[in-house]
Design a protein around this motif. Structure first.
Motif, PDB file in Angstrom:
ATOM      1  N   ASP A 125       0.831  -1.214   0.000  1.00 43.25           N
ATOM      2  CA  ASP A 125       0.000   0.000   0.000  1.00 43.25           C
ATOM      3  C   ASP A 125       0.863   1.261   0.000  1.00 43.25           C
ATOM      4  OD1 ASP A 125      -2.281  -1.491   0.039  1.00 43.25           O
ATOM      5  OD2 ASP A 125      -2.700  -1.235   2.183  1.00 43.25           O
ATOM      6  N   GLY A 126       2.186   1.080   0.000  1.00 31.34           N
ATOM      7  CA  GLY A 126       3.073   2.238  -0.075  1.00 31.34           C
ATOM      8  C   GLY A 126       3.615   2.711   1.259  1.00 31.34           C
ATOM      9  N   HIS A 127       3.376   1.946   2.318  1.00 29.60           N
ATOM     10  CA  HIS A 127       3.899   2.351   3.629  1.00 29.60           C
ATOM     11  C   HIS A 127       5.306   1.812   3.840  1.00 29.60           C
ATOM     12  CE1 HIS A 127       0.083   3.921   4.950  1.00 29.60           C
ATOM     13  NE2 HIS A 127      -0.525   2.784   4.698  1.00 29.60           N
ATOM     14  N   GLN A 128       6.071   2.550   4.630  1.00 28.63           N
ATOM     15  CA  GLN A 128       7.368   2.025   5.047  1.00 28.63           C
ATOM     16  C   GLN A 128       7.171   1.311   6.386  1.00 28.63           C
ATOM     17  OE1 GLN A 128      10.624   4.889   5.143  1.00 28.63           O
ATOM     18  NE2 GLN A 128      11.829   3.420   6.337  1.00 28.63           N
ATOM     19  N   VAL A 129       7.476   0.020   6.390  1.00 26.50           N
ATOM     20  CA  VAL A 129       7.144  -0.826   7.539  1.00 26.50           C
ATOM     21  C   VAL A 129       8.413  -1.285   8.261  1.00 26.50           C
ATOM     22  CG1 VAL A 129       5.955  -2.954   8.236  1.00 26.50           C
ATOM     23  CG2 VAL A 129       5.123  -1.668   6.242  1.00 26.50           C
ATOM     24  N   ILE A 130       8.345  -1.341   9.579  1.00 27.71           N
ATOM     25  CA  ILE A 130       9.434  -1.932  10.361  1.00 27.71           C
ATOM     26  C   ILE A 130       8.825  -2.955  11.319  1.00 27.71           C
ATOM     27  CG2 ILE A 130      11.102  -1.475  12.225  1.00 27.71           C
ATOM     28  CD1 ILE A 130      12.046   0.913  10.844  1.00 27.71           C
ATOM     29  N   LEU A 131       9.524  -4.078  11.505  1.00 20.21           N
ATOM     30  CA  LEU A 131       9.038  -5.108  12.415  1.00 20.21           C
ATOM     31  C   LEU A 131       9.927  -5.170  13.654  1.00 20.21           C
ATOM     32  CD1 LEU A 131       8.328  -8.028   9.895  1.00 20.21           C
ATOM     33  CD2 LEU A 131       6.811  -6.185  10.642  1.00 20.21           C
ATOM     34  N   ALA A 132       9.327  -5.504  14.790  1.00 17.53           N
ATOM     35  CA  ALA A 132      10.090  -5.691  16.024  1.00 17.53           C
ATOM     36  C   ALA A 132       9.931  -7.131  16.469  1.00 17.53           C
ATOM     37  CB  ALA A 132       9.568  -4.743  17.108  1.00 17.53           C
ATOM     38  N   ALA A 133      11.075  -7.833  16.588  1.00 21.16           N
ATOM     39  CA  ALA A 133      11.044  -9.243  16.986  1.00 21.16           C
ATOM     40  C   ALA A 133      10.920  -9.336  18.501  1.00 21.16           C
ATOM     41  CB  ALA A 133      12.290  -9.959  16.482  1.00 21.16           C
ATOM     42  N   GLY A 134       9.741  -9.027  18.996  1.00 16.06           N
ATOM     43  CA  GLY A 134       9.526  -8.926  20.442  1.00 16.06           C
ATOM     44  C   GLY A 134       9.169 -10.231  21.130  1.00 16.06           C
ATOM     45  N   ASP A 135       9.023 -11.323  20.364  1.00 18.27           N
ATOM     46  CA  ASP A 135       8.796 -12.619  21.022  1.00 18.27           C
ATOM     47  C   ASP A 135      10.156 -13.221  21.349  1.00 18.27           C
ATOM     48  OD1 ASP A 135       8.148 -15.086  21.970  1.00 18.27           O
ATOM     49  OD2 ASP A 135       6.988 -15.740  20.237  1.00 18.27           O
ATOM     50  N   THR A 136      10.789 -12.664  22.363  1.00 13.46           N
ATOM     51  CA  THR A 136      12.157 -13.067  22.704  1.00 13.46           C
ATOM     52  C   THR A 136      12.173 -14.337  23.540  1.00 13.46           C
ATOM     53  OG1 THR A 136      12.040 -11.584  24.591  1.00 13.46           O
ATOM     54  CG2 THR A 136      13.063 -10.720  22.616  1.00 13.46           C
ATOM     55  N   PHE A 137      10.993 -14.817  23.897  1.00 12.93           N
ATOM     56  CA  PHE A 137      10.907 -16.033  24.707  1.00 12.93           C
ATOM     57  C   PHE A 137      11.185 -17.272  23.854  1.00 12.93           C
ATOM     58  CE2 PHE A 137       8.440 -19.280  27.110  1.00 12.93           C
ATOM     59  CZ  PHE A 137       9.096 -19.142  28.327  1.00 12.93           C
ATOM     60  N   ARG A 138      10.944 -17.130  22.540  1.00 10.58           N
ATOM     61  CA  ARG A 138      11.053 -18.273  21.648  1.00 10.58           C
ATOM     62  C   ARG A 138      12.049 -17.913  20.551  1.00 10.58           C
ATOM     63  NH1 ARG A 138       6.795 -20.437  17.877  1.00 10.58           N
ATOM     64  NH2 ARG A 138       6.284 -18.239  17.710  1.00 10.58           N
ATOM     65  N   ALA A 139      13.248 -18.528  20.554  1.00  7.71           N
ATOM     66  CA  ALA A 139      14.287 -18.186  19.584  1.00  7.71           C
ATOM     67  C   ALA A 139      13.769 -18.371  18.158  1.00  7.71           C
ATOM     68  CB  ALA A 139      15.513 -19.060  19.811  1.00  7.71           C
ATOM     69  N   ALA A 140      12.980 -19.397  17.934  1.00  4.10           N
ATOM     70  CA  ALA A 140      12.479 -19.687  16.587  1.00  4.10           C
ATOM     71  C   ALA A 140      11.622 -18.546  16.057  1.00  4.10           C
ATOM     72  CB  ALA A 140      11.679 -20.981  16.596  1.00  4.10           C
TER      73      ALA A 140
END
Ligand code: GDP
Length: 299
Positions: A125-140
């Motif tokens: 849709d034209g947005h600049q997206v960033i993700l945060a890997a906040g599920d630090t409890f599970r390495a996978a």
């Protein structure tokens, strides 16, 4: 190709049950309504929603409002749409820079997949997206998100395993701001050692986000598995005691889902159903539409 809702939903016991019921029982009478009630309950609609729907139709039938079973089916369609219309509120990821989405939900419901699909959608849709890997409890979970980000050229902010989730998400919001990103989607743990642990962690995430943006998160999106029926309903009830859920994503409605849980959720919580998962590919995560959903289930 974008396959139709009906194609994806026709395998559910809701769709199959209704079409077989109206085939077997074309006559308009109380038996038809009794069987309709059973069909709805069996399809995860929930006892209260099923009973009140059918009792309303029964009253109207006794007042001779319906000429035949086809007219009854049309009235059922309208009632089902009316149940879902109030929760048909799409999520607009605009008006904030960045718009912060915190995704929550227990492991295995399709949370990571949903984050990937949303990132794709917003990017397209034209947005600049960033993700945060906040599920630090599970390495996978961290690895899964990083792999997805690399493949799709969406930046993923992560720290080492066992990092503090709130710290990862705080970093990600800072990065999103300095890069001028529009949307930040943060993953969170789906399970910690204790319910109290999860509560503390989500509370802490919300607190640190507010240090940078008093209104963040702008959406707390809870992902639930549509195949788990009453369990999904119970999960929403539990998470709402922990964190202020503002929207739902119901996944796997294409698979072995019975199809009715969406009605149970709508009736019980009235929370916006933002998206539904009708398959495993990115375009299978659809913006929820009440009419398309109901028409996908009805004969
Ligand atoms: P998480 O543990 O909640 O992060 O779950 P994942 O994102 O790893 O997803 C678990 C499984 O569900 C994966 O195999 C996904 O491909 C699958 N899945 C997720 N959403 C859907 C959907 O809408 N339909 C179907 N059929 N499968 C889905």
């Amino acid at each position: 190709a974008k396959r139709s809702w009906r194609e994806r939903l026709s395998g559910s016991s809701f769709a199959k049950g209704l079409s077989s019921l109206f085939n077997r029982h074309p006559k308009l009478d109380d038996d038809l309504l009794d069987e309709l009630e059973t069909t709805l309950i069996t399809a995860d609609v929930g006892i209260e929603a099923s009973t009140s729907l059918v009792e309303d139709l029964r009253k109207r039938m006794h007042k001779r409002e319906f000429a035949d079973a086809t007219a009854l089916l049309a009235a059922l369609r309208q009632s089902l749409i009316s149940l879902l219309k109030p929760v048909e509120t799409p999520l607009a990821v605009t008006g904030r820079q960045p718009f912060v989405i915190l995704t929550v939900g227990i492991n295995g419901v399709g949370k990571t997949t949903t984050i990937g699909k949303l990132a794709r959608r917003y990017r397209d849709d034209g947005h600049q997206v960033i993700l945060a890997a906040g599920d630090t409890f599970r390495a996978a979970a961290v690895e899964q998100l990083k792999t997805w980000g690399e493949r799709n050229k969406v930046p993923v902010i992560s720290q080492g395993q066992d990092a503090d989730s709130a710290s990862v998400i705080f970093d990600a919001l800072q990065a999103a701001r300095s890069r001028g990103a529009d949307v930040l989607i943060a993953d969170t743990a789906g399970r910690l050692h204790t319910q109290g642990g999860l509560m503390d962690e989500l509370g802490k995430i919300a607190r640190v986000l507010k240090k940078l943006d008093a209104d963040a998160p702008h959406e707390v999106l809870m992902v639930i598995d549509g195949t788990t029926g009453q369990n999904a309903v119970n999960q929403v009830r539990q998470f709402r005691q922990i964190v202020g859920v503002t929207g739902l994503v119901v996944t796997k409605l294409d698979g072995t889902a019975k199809g009715g849980v969406v009605f149970a959720l709508a009736r019980e919580f009235g929370l916006p159903i933002r998206y539904v998962g009708l398959g495993e590919t990115a375009t299978d995560l659809r913006v929820f539409e009440a009419e398309a959903y109901v028409d996908g289930l009805l004969p």
